[in-house]
Design an enzyme around this catalytic site. Structure first.
Site, PDB file in Angstrom:
ATOM      1  N   SER A   1       0.862  -1.190   0.000  1.00 29.12           N
ATOM      2  CA  SER A   1       0.000   0.000   0.000  1.00 29.12           C
ATOM      3  C   SER A   1       0.895   1.235   0.000  1.00 29.12           C
ATOM      4  O   SER A   1       2.063   1.160   0.371  1.00 29.12           O
ATOM      5  CB  SER A   1      -0.872   0.039   1.252  1.00 29.12           C
ATOM      6  OG  SER A   1      -0.113   0.461   2.384  1.00 29.12           O
ATOM      7  N   ASP A   2       0.348   2.365  -0.423  1.00 29.08           N
ATOM      8  CA  ASP A   2       1.066   3.625  -0.214  1.00 29.08           C
ATOM      9  C   ASP A   2       1.046   3.896   1.290  1.00 29.08           C
ATOM     10  O   ASP A   2       0.332   3.226   2.037  1.00 29.08           O
ATOM     11  CB  ASP A   2       0.424   4.776  -0.994  1.00 29.08           C
ATOM     12  CG  ASP A   2       1.441   5.883  -1.288  1.00 29.08           C
ATOM     13  OD1 ASP A   2       2.434   6.003  -0.546  1.00 29.08           O
ATOM     14  OD2 ASP A   2       1.240   6.638  -2.266  1.00 29.08           O
ATOM     15  N   CYS A   3       1.868   4.863   1.738  1.00 26.42           N
ATOM     16  CA  CYS A   3       2.044   5.001   3.184  1.00 26.42           C
ATOM     17  C   CYS A   3       0.819   5.591   3.863  1.00 26.42           C
ATOM     18  O   CYS A   3       0.388   6.699   3.547  1.00 26.42           O
ATOM     19  CB  CYS A   3       3.318   5.780   3.472  1.00 26.42           C
ATOM     20  SG  CYS A   3       4.722   4.793   2.914  1.00 26.42           S
TER      21      CYS A   3
END
Ligand SMILES: *[C@@H]1O[C@H](CO)[C@@H](O)[C@H](O)[C@H]1NC(C)=O
Ligand SMILES: *[C@@H]1O[C@H](CO)[C@@H](O)[C@H](O)[C@H]1NC(C)=O
Ligand SMILES: *[C@@H]1O[C@H](CO)[C@@H](O)[C@H](O)[C@H]1NC(C)=O
Ligand SMILES: *[C@@H]1O[C@H](CO)[C@@H](O)[C@H](O)[C@H]1NC(C)=O
Ligand SMILES: *[C@@H]1O[C@H](CO)[C@@H](O)[C@H](O)[C@H]1NC(C)=O
Ligand SMILES: *[C@@H]1O[C@H](CO)[C@@H](O)[C@H](O)[C@H]1NC(C)=O
Length: 654
Positions: free
Chosen positions: A315-317
């Site tokens: 996932s993106d952060c």
């Protein structure tokens, strides 16, 4: 907390103004812009040795465990390990900050490192220290892409992964790098367009494959193992950060099936199928109503099912927090955790999965077998990177160390990349290249004239800030009137184009246009306008102004950008870069809503479409445009397609 920053490390900047360089016959003028970049040495207490698992010398008992046996295949090894882990231990392997498992001799590991255009300390997995105070900063990707040169893309990837292994060996970096950014530069206002290879799906796909292979491929030809792991991001249809109240955390990109198939998805598909990338990262935005990290069709269906990713989906952060708190895609954090895992997510940059997976399982929202799948994908990746092969001193890249970071060869490559990318947009006969012998004084004027920081993607004199609102105009004009030639270094910086910063206007910032025309009219010799920017700028006035004899676009050219510019200005290199994106007039920004994802025109709404493939309106400069000093190429535009044919078959374009 986003993984994508363009800076490699912080620099000391001092504001400076106009300066005139007196040149003697031998000293090549712009070499002052060579700017030896001095990093602020951060004294980070570092351990000087890498983290790894399966240290058989220290723990002979580990010899009995199949997961430590590097002669077995990774599936067998990963299965063995997953079977030995408690549920809690498995959950610790779902997040970027992976916990150590001391009883099995597994050190902690941070998955988050970044290598967009050189190693960066943006991710938690990479640190600079007095041992390695900085890494080579190649040009920001948009400029490298302007070279249209796959060999260059791959060569940079390879140099970056060598620096990565060198830093891993002294405990300063991980083995997994969340680069490249292969989103399509759909709209000129996007602050992160500079991080991408531009607006063309073909060029972006070629860049993705070459850069990923450069990063990942090992010198010993072992295809099952990787030098470092790359990651193609941000999947998918992500190309807007923050525009007029619309931000990436709330945006729902409405994308047609056709645009999805022939614009937004191709770079990711190529990255997986041809690049054999280690990872794909899902984005913050929603696509057609669903957050990408919770969309089973996008993750399980396409990346795993159709493209058969051999790696992990990250996932993106903090994407999961975004799903809960901004998209409200589910009511509870447990439901979000379950949605992401059930959709095919393996790794969470952030802490949501560490905090909520156990309760999600207890509530029956997700099965432990799904967690096993995710953990297996993550562990298999670390196995392919050698993390479970015991002491790295016995492994292939062990001889690399601080001496292999910022080598003269890599610094030269950074300069070469900038030279190959820089685009000559205008050149009145006889303006460039300058003949050093005839230039006794050269005025370098503008907010980016001494831009050590801006060059790295994301500083500044004639004006003391990038807006040029305090223009030292009289001084600038006086200098221009006496100098043999004037170089105006203008454009934007990371206060104007960056992650979370999209533009409203695509004109030159603040009073820059006024400075340019006043200085040009006062000057006695040739006036060379140099533009630093990620996206295109409406510079029609400068294009028409006959006192401005040359225009160069230099993107954000990296650590050796000044030297590369000097190479071109003084004719040591014949410019050959071509714009990887359309330069639109300001009216485009006034007419088109950045939230309109349609690549194609819409007569009903007056939407003029995006990019050279569909937009037929006025341009400032078209995609693929770029001049050269040799007379044939300064009048014939080489179309991008022909360029690829030329590179692939070695035929010269007639
Ligand atoms: C350019 O910037 C550097 C670093 O900040 C500084 O040392 C130098 O004096 C500046 N040069 C000029 C001509 O202002
Ligand atoms: C995350 O990493 C930091 C630094 O390595 C460490 O101190 C911390 O305990 C880790 N957090 C968790 C939850 O593992
Ligand atoms: C492409 O880049 C490589 C590596 O820098 C260089 O050797 C080669 O000459 C370049 N090709 C072209 C066509 O410029
Ligand atoms: C868990 O697995 C069981 C057995 O395969 C299945 O019936 C159930 O639907 C699964 N639960 C979830 C939340 O997927
Ligand atoms: C960009 O320009 C602004 C305004 O002039 C300045 O405050 C800022 O420090 C610059 N940023 C960089 C990274 O050069
Ligand atoms: C640019 O943007 C501002 C709003 O931020 C607006 O007031 C201005 O008129 C715009 N147009 C131009 C050409 O600068």
């Amino acid at each position: 907390m986003s993984p994508l920053k363009t800076f490699v490390f912080p620099f000391i900047i001092r504001s400076s103004s106009i300066f005139v360089m007196a040149l003697n016959s031998r000293v090549l003028a712009l070499s002052i812009l060579l700017l030896v970049l001095s990093s602020q040495r951060k004294h980070v207490a570092s351990q000087n040795s890498p983290n790894f698992a399966c240290d058989l010398d220290q723990n002979p008992i580990l010899k009995n465990y199949a997961f430590c046996d590097s002669s077995l295949n990774v599936k067998t090894r990963a299965n063995d390990l997953v079977k030995r882990l408690t549920l809690e231990e498995k959950i610790g392997y779902l997040v970027n900050n992976a916990s150590s498992i001391d009883r099995l001799g597994i050190a902690e590991y941070n998955w988050w490192s970044e290598a967009l255009h050189g190693l960066s300390n943006t991710g938690r997995g990479t640190k600079f220290s007095n041992l390695v105070p900085g890494a080579t900063s190649f040009p920001q990707v948009i400029l490298t892409a302007a070279s249209f040169n796959k060999t260059l893309f791959k060569t940079i990837g390879k140099a970056v992964s060598t620096e990565a292994r060198a830093m891993y060996n002294v405990g300063l970096a991980g083995l997994t790098f969340w680069s490249p950014n292969v989103n399509i530069f759909r709209d000129p206002r996007w602050g992160r367009g500079q991080e991408t290879p531009g607006e063309d799906p073909t060029l972006t796909s070629k860049y993705a494959v070459a850069y990923v292979r450069g990063l990942q491929e090992r010198d010993d030809g072992d295809k099952n193992r990787l030098k470092v792991g790359a990651c193609c991001k941000h999947y998918t249809a992500y190309d807007m950060d923050n525009w007029k109240g619309n931000d990436r955390y709330h945006f729902d990109a409405e994308v047609t099936q056709q645009d999805m198939e022939d614009t937004f998805q191709p770079p990711f598909k190529s990255c997986v199928l041809d690049g054999n990338v280690a990872s794909v990262m899902c984005s913050y935005n929603k696509v057609n109503g669903k957050p990408t990290c919770g969309d089973p069709n996008l993750l399980k269906g396409i990346i795993r099912g159709q493209w058969n990713l051999n790696g992990y989906i990250s996932s993106d952060c903090d994407s999961l927090d975004v799903m809960l708190n901004s998209h409200h895609s589910a009511k509870t954090a447990e439901e979000v955790a379950a949605d992401a895992l059930n959709s095919g997510l393996d790794l969470n940059c952030g802490d949501s999965l560490r905090l909520h997976t156990l309760n999600a399982i207890k509530a029956g929202l997700v099965n432990e077998s799904v967690v096993d799948r995710a953990v297996s994908n993550n562990i298999e990746m670390l196995m392919r990177l050698g993390f479970f092969d015991g002491n790295p001193t016995k492994q292939i890249y062990w001889t690399l160390g601080p001496k292999d970071v910022c080598t003269p060869a890599n610094q030269e490559l950074a300069r070469e990349a900038a030279r190959q990318g820089i685009v000559l947009l205008k050149n009145k006969l006889g303006s460039l290249p300058l003949v050093p012998k005839t230039i006794k004084s050269l005025a370098v004027i503008g907010p980016n004239a001494n831009a050590t920081r801006a060059m790295l993607g994301g500083n500044y004199a004639g004006c003391n800030n990038v807006e040029c609102d305090i223009v030292q105009l009289d001084e600038a004009k006086k200098v221009a009137a006496t100098a043999d030639a004037v170089v105006l270094v203008m454009g934007s910086n990371s206060s104007i184009e960056d992650e979370t910063i999209d533009r409203i206007n695509i004109t030159l910032p603040g009073q820059q246009s006024a400075l340019i025309s006043e200085v040009a009219s006062a000057s006695k010799g040739p006036v060379i306008l140099v533009l630093m920017s990620g996206g295109g700028m409406d510079i029609r006035a400068a294009k028409k102004n006959s006192k401005i004899t040359s225009i160069l676009w230099v993107g954000f050219p990296g650590e050796a950008g000044g030297a590369a510019l000097a190479d071109i200005v003084f004719g040591r290199f014949n410019p050959s870069g071509r714009l990887p994106m359309t330069w639109y007039p300001q009216s485009f920004a006034e007419k088109v809503s950045m939230t309109n994802m349609n690549m194609r025109p819409d007569l009903a709404t007056g939407h003029p479409a995006y990019t050279y493939r569909f937009y037929k309106g006025e341009t400032v400069y078209p995609f693929g445009f770029g001049l050269s000093y040799s007379s044939h190429a300064s009048t014939v535009m080489i179309k991008p397609k022909e360029e690829w044919i030329k590179q692939e078959h070695g035929n010269l374009v007639p």
